[in-house]
Design a protein around this motif. Structure first.
Motif, mmCIF file in Angstrom:
data_model
loop_
_atom_site.group_PDB
_atom_site.id
_atom_site.type_symbol
_atom_site.label_atom_id
_atom_site.label_comp_id
_atom_site.label_asym_id
_atom_site.label_seq_id
_atom_site.Cartn_x
_atom_site.Cartn_y
_atom_site.Cartn_z
ATOM 1 N N LEU A 172 0.867 -1.302 0.023
ATOM 2 C CA LEU A 172 0.168 0.129 -0.133
ATOM 3 C C LEU A 172 0.875 1.232 0.107
ATOM 4 C CD1 LEU A 172 -3.001 -1.004 2.294
ATOM 5 C CD2 LEU A 172 -2.931 -1.084 -0.048
ATOM 6 N N ALA A 173 1.972 1.061 0.620
ATOM 7 C CA ALA A 173 3.010 2.418 0.577
ATOM 8 C C ALA A 173 3.308 2.597 -0.855
ATOM 9 C CB ALA A 173 4.191 2.030 1.368
ATOM 10 N N LYS A 174 3.760 1.605 -1.536
ATOM 11 C CA LYS A 174 4.102 1.675 -2.918
ATOM 12 C C LYS A 174 2.961 2.361 -3.893
ATOM 13 C CE LYS A 174 7.627 -1.780 -3.539
ATOM 14 N NZ LYS A 174 8.257 -2.931 -4.233
ATOM 15 N N GLN A 175 1.624 1.838 -3.342
ATOM 16 C CA GLN A 175 0.593 2.541 -4.200
ATOM 17 C C GLN A 175 0.564 4.076 -4.006
ATOM 18 O OE1 GLN A 175 -3.215 0.343 -3.718
ATOM 19 N NE2 GLN A 175 -4.095 2.132 -4.803
ATOM 20 N N ILE A 176 0.792 4.432 -2.587
ATOM 21 C CA ILE A 176 0.694 5.770 -2.282
ATOM 22 C C ILE A 176 1.832 6.608 -2.923
ATOM 23 C CG2 ILE A 176 1.065 7.236 -0.357
ATOM 24 C CD1 ILE A 176 -0.698 5.398 1.465
ATOM 25 N N PHE A 177 2.916 5.932 -2.994
ATOM 26 C CA PHE A 177 4.225 6.703 -3.669
ATOM 27 C C PHE A 177 3.984 6.875 -5.284
ATOM 28 C CE2 PHE A 177 6.649 5.192 0.070
ATOM 29 C CZ PHE A 177 7.029 6.648 0.423
ATOM 30 N N ARG A 178 3.176 5.746 -5.707
ATOM 31 C CA ARG A 178 2.916 5.900 -7.084
ATOM 32 C C ARG A 178 1.884 7.119 -7.339
ATOM 33 N NH1 ARG A 178 2.914 0.551 -7.607
ATOM 34 N NH2 ARG A 178 0.744 0.423 -7.150
ATOM 35 N N ALA A 179 1.071 7.100 -6.451
ATOM 36 C CA ALA A 179 -0.082 8.022 -6.646
ATOM 37 C C ALA A 179 0.517 9.637 -6.435
ATOM 38 C CB ALA A 179 -1.151 8.077 -5.594
ATOM 39 N N LEU A 193 7.056 16.748 1.308
ATOM 40 C CA LEU A 193 6.992 15.526 1.848
ATOM 41 C C LEU A 193 7.841 15.199 3.140
ATOM 42 C CD1 LEU A 193 6.101 12.333 1.492
ATOM 43 C CD2 LEU A 193 7.842 12.188 -0.225
ATOM 44 N N VAL A 194 7.248 14.974 4.101
ATOM 45 C CA VAL A 194 7.936 14.308 5.189
ATOM 46 C C VAL A 194 7.953 12.799 5.157
ATOM 47 C CG1 VAL A 194 8.040 14.053 7.685
ATOM 48 C CG2 VAL A 194 7.876 16.293 6.732
ATOM 49 N N GLU A 195 8.982 12.091 5.262
ATOM 50 C CA GLU A 195 8.687 10.614 5.098
ATOM 51 C C GLU A 195 10.091 9.915 5.817
ATOM 52 O OE1 GLU A 195 8.082 6.926 4.568
ATOM 53 O OE2 GLU A 195 6.717 8.535 3.869
ATOM 54 N N GLN A 196 9.563 8.971 6.586
ATOM 55 C CA GLN A 196 10.462 8.045 7.290
ATOM 56 C C GLN A 196 11.534 7.254 6.449
ATOM 57 O OE1 GLN A 196 9.231 4.489 8.850
ATOM 58 N NE2 GLN A 196 7.752 4.639 7.341
ATOM 59 N N ASN A 197 10.796 6.926 5.327
ATOM 60 C CA ASN A 197 11.799 5.977 4.327
ATOM 61 C C ASN A 197 12.340 6.890 3.559
ATOM 62 O OD1 ASN A 197 12.178 4.438 2.071
ATOM 63 N ND2 ASN A 197 10.890 2.638 2.636
ATOM 64 N N ALA A 198 13.616 7.313 3.957
ATOM 65 C CA ALA A 198 14.487 8.212 3.266
ATOM 66 C C ALA A 198 14.899 7.676 1.854
ATOM 67 C CB ALA A 198 15.574 8.458 3.956
ATOM 68 N N PHE A 199 14.952 6.459 1.388
ATOM 69 C CA PHE A 199 15.076 6.086 0.202
ATOM 70 C C PHE A 199 14.081 6.371 -0.637
ATOM 71 C CE2 PHE A 199 14.556 3.052 -3.326
ATOM 72 C CZ PHE A 199 15.943 3.146 -3.807
ATOM 73 N N HIS A 200 12.749 6.077 -0.384
ATOM 74 C CA HIS A 200 11.576 6.185 -1.087
ATOM 75 C C HIS A 200 11.435 7.553 -1.437
ATOM 76 C CE1 HIS A 200 10.549 2.138 -2.221
ATOM 77 N NE2 HIS A 200 10.353 1.909 -1.222
#
Length: 246
Positions: A172-179, A193-200
């Protein structure tokens, strides 16, 4: 020369006697995705909330589209077409999905409502199946999609996204990043964007900032920051397998 849509200049914010933001300077240009990364407690969410008027800054200025919004209420800021999807989602749990979306649309032209419902459901098809369901009964990932969709219903020029992948399933995280990418590329939506997954976050962003203890310590393009050894050491260690599979 590009004119920034959002300029945060010398912003200091306090919680009681504690200075949470120590003179922040960032810019977000129209049509950009800008990522803000940093450890827990660095001040990322405080900056997002300060931009939206709660808490109020103590020093500095926040300028949106040439207008200083530092002293405006959150409602007045929303009417300027800045929308926030806050950390922890904060949907209305007793309201249905449709009612949550209606709440998001209160500052938009009602003539666009049906078209905007179709637009957010095209981004997040799961919501279409849940329209009459109470928000509180959705999964964490579905609630996050609803929070973003609710923000989009206001037709924002600037979307503040705080930790969209926190605590949800990777698919679901991938779907959100794709959106997010689709909204930016297709609709030219500007995103902070504030995001704990720095790579993405840095892979998605045009530019990024690193926040440490209430201060900006690094800035650059997403690619530049991904390649910085100090960023890799602090935020990307152990993420290589995930990075390669993303």
């Amino acid at each position: 020369m590009t004119t920034p849509l959002l300029t945060v200049n010398g912003v200091k914010t306090f919680y009681g006697n504690i200075m949470a933001l120590k003179g922040i300077d960032i810019e977000v240009n129209e049509g950009e995705i800008v990522a803000l990364i940093g450890a827990n407690g660095a001040g990322k969410s405080t900056l997002m909330m300060t931009i939206f008027g709660q808490p109020r800054l103590s020093e500095g200025s926040i300028v949106f589209d040439g207008r200083d919004i530092s002293q405006l209420s959150s409602h007045e800021i929303a009417e300027l077409r800045i929308a926030q999807s806050p950390e922890g989602r904060r949907i209305f749990p007793r309201m249905s999905v449709l009612e949550n979306l209606q709440m998001g649309a209160t500052v938009a032209d009602p003539a666009h409502f049906e078209a905007d419902i179709k637009r957010v459901c095209a981004l997040f098809p799961l919501l279409q199946k849940r329209m009459t369901q109470r928000g509180g009964t959705l999964s964490g990932g579905e609630q996050q999609m609803l929070a973003i969709a609710r923000a989009l219903m206001s037709r924002p020029r600037l979307l503040l996204l705080d930790e969209p992948s926190l605590g949800i399933a990777p698919i679901l995280a991938k779907q959100i990043f794709r959106a997010i990418r689709e909204l930016n590329e297709r609709d030219k939506l500007t995103v902070l964007l504030v995001e704990q997954n720095a790579f993405h976050a840095l892979k998605l962003a045009h530019r990024g900032y690193v926040l440490v203890n209430g201060e900006i310590t690094l800035a650059g393009t997403g690619r530049e920051l991904l390649e910085r050894p100090e960023v890799r050491a602090a935020y990307l260690e152990g993420g290589r397998g995930e990075a390669q599979g993303a």
